[in-house]
Design an enzyme around this catalytic site. Structure first.
Site, PDB file in Angstrom:
ATOM      1  N   LYS A 118       2.964  14.474  -2.504  1.00  0.00           N
ATOM      2  CA  LYS A 118       4.114  13.929  -3.229  1.00  0.00           C
ATOM      3  C   LYS A 118       5.412  14.670  -2.854  1.00  0.00           C
ATOM      4  O   LYS A 118       6.497  14.113  -2.956  1.00  0.00           O
ATOM      5  CB  LYS A 118       3.899  14.051  -4.751  1.00  0.00           C
ATOM      6  CG  LYS A 118       2.659  13.351  -5.294  1.00  0.00           C
ATOM      7  CD  LYS A 118       2.847  11.857  -5.445  1.00  0.00           C
ATOM      8  CE  LYS A 118       1.752  11.185  -6.238  1.00  0.00           C
ATOM      9  NZ  LYS A 118       0.419  11.219  -5.597  1.00  0.00           N
TER      10      LYS A 118
HETATM   11  C1  LIG Z   1      -0.594  10.347  -5.307  1.00  0.00           C
HETATM   12  C2  LIG Z   1      -1.740  10.823  -4.502  1.00  0.00           C
HETATM   13  C3  LIG Z   1      -2.564   9.933  -3.773  1.00  0.00           C
HETATM   14  C4  LIG Z   1      -2.360   8.421  -3.776  1.00  0.00           C
HETATM   15  O1  LIG Z   1      -1.207   8.023  -3.111  1.00  0.00           O
HETATM   16  P1  LIG Z   1      -0.594   6.554  -3.383  1.00  0.00           P
HETATM   17  O2  LIG Z   1       0.721   6.544  -2.697  1.00  0.00           O
HETATM   18  O3  LIG Z   1      -0.465   6.454  -4.870  1.00  0.00           O
HETATM   19  O4  LIG Z   1      -1.549   5.570  -2.829  1.00  0.00           O
HETATM   20  C5  LIG Z   1      -3.605  10.465  -3.030  1.00  0.00           C
HETATM   21  N1  LIG Z   1      -3.867  11.793  -3.036  1.00  0.00           N
HETATM   22  C6  LIG Z   1      -3.113  12.673  -3.729  1.00  0.00           C
HETATM   23  C7  LIG Z   1      -3.475  14.124  -3.709  1.00  0.00           C
HETATM   24  C8  LIG Z   1      -2.021  12.237  -4.481  1.00  0.00           C
HETATM   25  O5  LIG Z   1      -1.286  13.124  -5.186  1.00  0.00           O
END
Ligand SMILES: *Cc1c(COP(=O)(O)O)cnc(C)c1O
Length: 495
Positions: free
Chosen positions: A113
């Site tokens: 993120k």
């Molecule tokens: C948010 C997240 C995801 C999923 O990503 P999306 O963009 O919501 O599909 C996968 N792995 C981790 C560790 C995340 O924080």
């Protein structure tokens, strides 16, 4: 370049308007009307550049009302050596001849993120100025873990912004709670809410829809906004690392210009894999897009059958950031695959909200299958894969990444496709010490932050600096409230 709503194409906004606004007024997602093209000459140029400059070059194509100088400032601040512990920012780790792992967790909170949330606050702050918005934006977040901390780090001390994060007192890990309680910055607030994630999220939704609160805050010079992945400013920085990984494979001599590469992405809200698909639309030579889910396999079924059905049991898994039944960003894919048929998209979304289900046309089903392979990985298999990858490749991965690895292998076995493949690693294994230690066969996992040392001892791998430093950090936020008191917390912070 215009930005349109996925539910109404006649809406037309500039990039900075789309970012400042977040969601379209009709509930649709704001999306570029056309995608600029990437040429081989561009890739040839970008492959000689560091990550930050690749990011500026790609984002500039979409952000006509931002200058190159502005964007350079944003990437220098967001992807600095102080924030990222690897100067390559999003490095590739090669496992064998045709398998490479794209590590997206070298940022300040050890999860992917950060890649977008280190840039979005700068984009948003500048968008407010460009649109003569004089009030200060206050970002409200309800978090089940990763997003809240990444948003706090991203918005920390960014001009004209404040951020307030609510997390469920009983719904995050000890390490995650400590990450938030020790948050630094002059414009941040953190508060625990009694109950689970749903309580915190419902509480935040109520605040957003409270007209009186909105008016009170406006008088005080504030307005509320969110930082979730429906904002275009969160998707755009994610296109960059798919293009960057392609450049790195060219540099490593693994591919020649124009060769296709497959990407496998562990998916929840469909933001990350959508960014990869957009890069493909721009002309990046991408082969198959492999969409990996955990036991919450609503997307696997959708890709297989064309039926999206959220009426199913919700599973709590060891890859919690993928425990999602409604993948919001899928709406953007539907818009593109229907050749921007806004009425069709609005219809599907209406059915989803009324019945929890919709089925797309045969034509769309065929398009989906052409572009995507969907698979899922259950809990037992996820554990097995963590142990197997450690043993066979001496490489430590977290549960989200393990889900991706397994689905990639499943695709290869089913198709015989030996194309160069990049699977995406979305979190540091140290963020999920308990699950990783248990998967490696450790029987007595130590509590809380001590598990970091334990994983370090068992594997010889160092914990990321910001996680290791947590034990010496001062606790700044200990407030915890009932969900009815969340309004008071907002009003106290925005005095
Ligand atoms: C948010 C997240 C995801 C999923 O990503 P999306 O963009 O919501 O599909 C996968 N792995 C981790 C560790 C995340 O924080």
């Amino acid at each position: 370049m215009n930005y349109v709503s996925t539910r109404n194409k006649t809406v037309s906004l500039t990039a900075s308007q789309a970012i400042a606004q977040g969601l379209a007024r009709d509930g649709g997602l704001l999306t570029p009307e056309v995608f600029p093209k990437i040429t081989p000459a561009m890739l040839e140029d970008w492959k000689g550049k560091p990550y930050g400059q690749r990011a500026v070059a790609v984002m500039k194509l979409f952000l006509e009302d931002f200058s190159e100088e502005e964007l350079t400032g944003f990437t220098q601040a967001g992807y600095s050596a102080e924030k990222f512990d690897d100067s390559r920012v999003a490095p590739l780790h090669t496992l064998n001849d045709n398998t490479h792992c794209l590590e997206l967790w070298h940022g300040p909170t050890s999860a992917f993120k950060d890649m977008a949330l280190q840039i979005l606050p700068h984009l948003l702050s500048a968008s407010l100025v460009k649109n003569r918005e004089e009030k200060t934006v206050c970002i409200l977040v309800a978090t089940s873990g990763d997003t809240g901390k990444a948003a706090l780090e991203g918005f920390k001390d960014v001009d004209r912004t404040k951020i307030l994060v609510f997390y469920p007192k009983d719904g995050v890990s000890e390490v995650q709670a400590l990450q938030m309680k020790t948050q630094e910055g002059g414009n941040v607030g953190v508060c625990a809410v009694h109950g689970n994630f749903d309580d915190a999220q419902t509480g935040v939704k109520i605040l957003f829809s409270d007209e009186k609160l909105r008016a009170d805050l406006a008088e005080r010079g504030y307005f509320l906004s969110s930082a979730n992945s429906i904002n275009w400013g969160r998707i755009l920085p994610q296109l960059v690392y798919y293009i960057s990984a392609y450049c790195d494979l060219l540099n490593a001599g693994k591919i020649q210009m124009g060769d296709k590469v497959n990407y496998c992405v562990p998916t929840g809200n469909f933001g990350n894999i959508l960014a990869c698909w957009y890069a493909k639309q721009m002309g990046l030579p991408v082969g198959k897009l492999i969409c990996a889910s955990n036991s919450n396999n609503v997307l696997t079924e959708f890709i297989d059958t064309g039926v999206y059905d959220k009426n199913r049991p919700f599973h709590t898994t060891m890859s919690p950031s993928m425990d999602i039944l409604v993948s919001s960003n899928l709406e953007r894919l539907l818009f593109a695959l229907t050749n921007q048929d806004d009425q069709a998209v609005a219809g599907y979304m209406k059915q989803l909200s009324e019945t929890g289900r919709y089925e797309v046309t045969d034509e769309l089903k065929a398009r989906l299958k052409e572009e995507f392979f969907g698979g899922f990985c259950d809990e037992a298999k996820t554990s097995e894969v963590i142990a197997k990858v450690w043993k066979e490749h001496n490489y430590l991965i977290d549960p989200h990444t393990a889900v991706a690895y397994q689905v990639m292998e499943e695709y290869r076995a089913a198709s015989g496709d030996r194309t160069q493949t990049v699977f995406v690693s979305t979190a540091s294994p140290f963020k999920f010490c308990d699950s990783v230690l248990t998967s490696l066969g450790v029987e007595e996992v130590r509590p809380g932050i001590e598990a970091l040392d334990q994983l370090n001892q068992v594997t010889g791998r160092p914990a990321p600096g910001p996680l290791a430093a947590l034990r010496d950090k001062e606790i700044r936020f200990e407030e915890h409230v009932d969900k009815e008191q969340m309004m008071d917390v907002v009003l106290t912070m925005l005095k």
